[in-house]
Design a protein around this motif. Sequence first.
Motif, PDB file in Angstrom:
ATOM      1  N   ARG A  10      -9.084  18.302 -29.162  1.00 38.11           N
ATOM      2  CA  ARG A  10     -10.354  17.696 -28.773  1.00 38.11           C
ATOM      3  C   ARG A  10     -11.546  18.561 -29.200  1.00 38.11           C
ATOM      4  O   ARG A  10     -12.656  18.055 -29.379  1.00 38.11           O
ATOM      5  N   THR A  46     -14.275  19.654 -19.578  1.00 35.96           N
ATOM      6  CA  THR A  46     -13.361  19.322 -18.481  1.00 35.96           C
ATOM      7  C   THR A  46     -13.476  17.868 -18.053  1.00 35.96           C
ATOM      8  O   THR A  46     -14.489  17.200 -18.307  1.00 35.96           O
ATOM      9  N   ASP A  47     -12.431  17.390 -17.376  1.00 37.24           N
ATOM     10  CA  ASP A  47     -12.447  16.050 -16.777  1.00 37.24           C
ATOM     11  C   ASP A  47     -12.694  16.118 -15.276  1.00 37.24           C
ATOM     12  O   ASP A  47     -12.638  15.098 -14.583  1.00 37.24           O
ATOM     13  N   ASN A  48     -12.964  17.320 -14.742  1.00 37.93           N
ATOM     14  CA  ASN A  48     -13.205  17.471 -13.310  1.00 37.93           C
ATOM     15  C   ASN A  48     -14.111  18.687 -13.068  1.00 37.93           C
ATOM     16  O   ASN A  48     -13.680  19.828 -13.229  1.00 37.93           O
ATOM     17  N   ASP A  96     -18.291  17.055 -20.712  1.00 38.53           N
ATOM     18  CA  ASP A  96     -17.132  16.168 -20.656  1.00 38.53           C
ATOM     19  C   ASP A  96     -16.149  16.530 -21.767  1.00 38.53           C
ATOM     20  O   ASP A  96     -16.535  17.092 -22.807  1.00 38.53           O
ATOM     21  N   LEU A  97     -14.883  16.215 -21.546  1.00 36.21           N
ATOM     22  CA  LEU A  97     -13.894  16.420 -22.597  1.00 36.21           C
ATOM     23  C   LEU A  97     -14.294  15.628 -23.834  1.00 36.21           C
ATOM     24  O   LEU A  97     -14.580  14.431 -23.750  1.00 36.21           O
ATOM     25  N   TRP A 133      -8.113  20.347 -18.298  1.00 34.22           N
ATOM     26  CA  TRP A 133      -7.831  18.946 -18.005  1.00 34.22           C
ATOM     27  C   TRP A 133      -6.645  18.879 -17.048  1.00 34.22           C
ATOM     28  O   TRP A 133      -5.835  19.805 -16.963  1.00 34.22           O
TER      29      TRP A 133
END
Length: 279
Positions: free
Chosen positions: A84, A50-52, A64-65, A20
């Motif tokens: 998370r 991940t967020d990217n 996605d996270l 992240w």
Amino acid sequence: MVSDILAASGGVKQVICINWGTKYGAPFVNRLFAMVARNITPPFTFTCFTDNREGLRSEILCEDLPPLDVEMPVNTKGIWPKARLWGPELGSLKGPVLFLDLDLVVVGSLDAFFEIGGPNDIVMTRNQTTPLERLGQTSLFRFPVGKLVPLQEKFRADPQQVADEYEFEQRFVTRNAPGGAKFFPRRFVLHFRQDCRRPFPLNYFLPPQLPADARVVIFPRGLLPQHAIDGQFGYKGRVATPIDHIRGLFSPDRREKSPFRYLRHYILPSPWVAEHWRE
């Protein structure tokens, strides 16, 4: 014959990581995937939460996270966003998963990490910096998806209080692991500064060593693999000869207050890190 651990995950070794923000990014994720692929017997999957997703290799499964609707603790040392991963679901994965930090170096086979313990066990790396405390390390650990839900619920109830009490998320996981935490063999995962860096004064004459029985080397507390490759000290991009470093002992800008601590932090370049830490 498929082990009980692999049978619980459909016969596939499941490796995961989390990314992240902007501290690491695609180069670290891609490099980690390549190291895993070179050191594991298929079939396996490699999933990044991940967020990217920009710049990630096509072989990497991206998710996605996982949501975690809490305010993260502030002024704490632990990497609490890893919480998370403790939810009842983890993307499409089921069964045991092996978590790896983005800044570790894989130097040997990972297969044994899927052979130790049972499919419902939480198995952690031993924390070498606290030998008198039975403490695990979350740079590398295996857990079944959903098994850590009680930890996430306790953390969600009061994140700052949990962080204040346990300081590091690895201590929280070790102390609260449902059924108790088990450990991988001590020599499987080595600490670069403790197990590889030469003691003073040999660190001025000999490069860090790679013990033959190592499988993974971790780089906690601000020291990254690139620093080891370059032979940096102070971890802020300063590279110096042994003589220049010793002269720095008398500099008013010296970071370490203890002269001995300053001297023993010096490292020569480590070519073996570059050999392994690559795509």
